[in-house]
Design an enzyme around this catalytic site. Structure first.
Site, PDB file in Angstrom:
ATOM      1  N   ASP A 130      51.253  52.115   4.772  1.00  0.00           N
ATOM      2  CA  ASP A 130      52.090  52.715   5.818  1.00  0.00           C
ATOM      3  C   ASP A 130      53.387  51.932   6.011  1.00  0.00           C
ATOM      4  OD1 ASP A 130      51.429  55.051   7.181  1.00  0.00           O
ATOM      5  OD2 ASP A 130      49.881  54.080   8.395  1.00  0.00           O
ATOM      6  N   LYS A 147      46.402  64.472   4.113  1.00  0.00           N
ATOM      7  CA  LYS A 147      46.422  63.276   3.274  1.00  0.00           C
ATOM      8  C   LYS A 147      45.270  63.310   2.269  1.00  0.00           C
ATOM      9  CE  LYS A 147      48.857  60.731   6.814  1.00  0.00           C
ATOM     10  NZ  LYS A 147      48.840  59.891   8.012  1.00  0.00           N
ATOM     11  N   GLN A 204      45.266  55.918  11.205  1.00  0.00           N
ATOM     12  CA  GLN A 204      46.091  56.973  11.802  1.00  0.00           C
ATOM     13  C   GLN A 204      46.431  56.622  13.249  1.00  0.00           C
ATOM     14  OE1 GLN A 204      47.294  59.622  10.071  1.00  0.00           O
ATOM     15  NE2 GLN A 204      48.377  60.327  11.889  1.00  0.00           N
TER      16      GLN A 204
HETATM   17  N1  GUN Z   1      51.071  58.870  13.108  1.00  0.00           N
HETATM   18  C1  GUN Z   1      52.228  59.569  12.965  1.00  0.00           C
HETATM   19  N2  GUN Z   1      52.825  59.259  11.803  1.00  0.00           N
HETATM   20  C2  GUN Z   1      52.043  58.339  11.206  1.00  0.00           C
HETATM   21  C3  GUN Z   1      52.137  57.646   9.970  1.00  0.00           C
HETATM   22  O1  GUN Z   1      53.077  57.781   9.182  1.00  0.00           O
HETATM   23  N3  GUN Z   1      51.120  56.809   9.697  1.00  0.00           N
HETATM   24  C4  GUN Z   1      50.083  56.617  10.548  1.00  0.00           C
HETATM   25  N4  GUN Z   1      49.146  55.746  10.216  1.00  0.00           N
HETATM   26  N5  GUN Z   1      49.964  57.238  11.696  1.00  0.00           N
HETATM   27  C5  GUN Z   1      50.943  58.102  12.017  1.00  0.00           C
END
Ligand code: GUN
Length: 285
Positions: free
Chosen positions: A121, A54, A98
């Protein structure tokens, strides 16, 4: 005839290029640089890989990223205090915590603490509710990425049988809603579904997100179906999806590979949401 392989890596790269151009325009017009705060708790290796990807994508498109790495034993109160601070800072347009979080932290409480205006998200109950009733909101990145891949195949979803395997809040439930909004007839399967092979066999469009290596057998797939495989499973044989790819590609008309299918799209959609949030904050949307 073997399926077209849906090149998520290339499609995501092309999206990132478009996003970079729009980030440049926003900077030029308003003097604003989109900012994304990424919060990671503990040392989960998969999470660390995702967070690094990211950050890399942000740098590539010109979004400022700010990483907050907190220790595994951070208190819920401290984490909520950080989210509160990020909610109030004008130069932060997106907040991503996350997941998964350690056991002692209430994930729902943390997600709900993020202001919906910065919920890139799309996990906040307000964002989820808006998506469900068709109001404009941040779409969750993985399901949105799947929809973009479907769009790229050119398949008309209206009236088609779409089967979603998996009912998670992150993948299964939201993708079912997005397919429904495009007028597909949607069936959601899960661990208690009777005769999964039979239901999968009806799908013109199949989306699988269960996290079980090659659980969906190639010979279940309806000839000509479009298959989107959200699974990323680490096995002794390397990364594999939830669909038995080699056999499935002999029946499907189009299929995503793992890796290089849905994965890169998730991150591109996160960049897009962060840009969108910055544009909304500056009335440029
Ligand atoms: N963990 C697995 N996929 C995601 C996601 O798309 N966003 C976040 N914040 N955590 C994750």
């Amino acid at each position: 005839m073997a399926a077209t392989i849906i090149d998520g890596k290339a499609i995501a790269a092309s999206r990132r290029e478009q996003i970079a151009a729009r980030v440049g325009e926003l900077k030029e017009a308003m003097g604003v640089t989109p900012g994304l705060a990424v919060v990671i708790v503990g040392e989960n290796p998969a999470s660390q890989v995702y967070v690094r990807s990211k950050e890399k994508a942000c740098a590539e498109v010109g979004i400022l990223s700010e990483k907050h790495a907190l220790p595994e034993d951070v208190s819920q109160q401290e984490l909520l205090a950080l989210v509160d601070e990020l909610n109030t800072r004008n130069e932060i347009h997106g907040i991503l915590v996350q997941l998964p979080l350690p056991e002692h932290i209430d994930e729902d409480a943390v997600i709900e603490a993020i202001t919906p205006a910065k919920d890139v998200d799309g996990f906040h109950p307000i964002s989820v509710g808006k998506m469900m009733i068709g109001q404009e909101t941040f779409l969750p990145c993985t399901p949105h990425g799947c929809m973009v891949l479907l769009e790229e195949t050119g398949i008309e979803l209206k009236g088609k049988e779409a089967v979603v395997v998996g009912r998670s809040n992150i993948v299964g439930k939201p993708i079912a809603m997005l397919l429904l909004a495009q007028h597909a007839t949607v069936t959601i399967c899960h661990s208690r579904t009777r005769d999964l092979a039979e239901v999968v066999g009806r799908a013109d469009v199949l989306v699988v997100g269960v996290g079980r290596p090659e659980m969906i057998k190639g010979d279940w797939i309806k000839p000509g179906a479009v298959v989107i495989d959200v699974g990323i499973n680490r096995t002794d044989a390397g990364l594999v999806g939830d669909v038995e790819f080699e056999a499935a590609k002999e029946r499907a008309s189009a299929i995503t590979p793992v890796p290089g299918g849905v994965g890169p799209m998730t991150i591109a959609m996160l960049m897009e949401n962060t840009l969108l949030s910055a544009m909304r904050a500056t009335n440029m949307d």
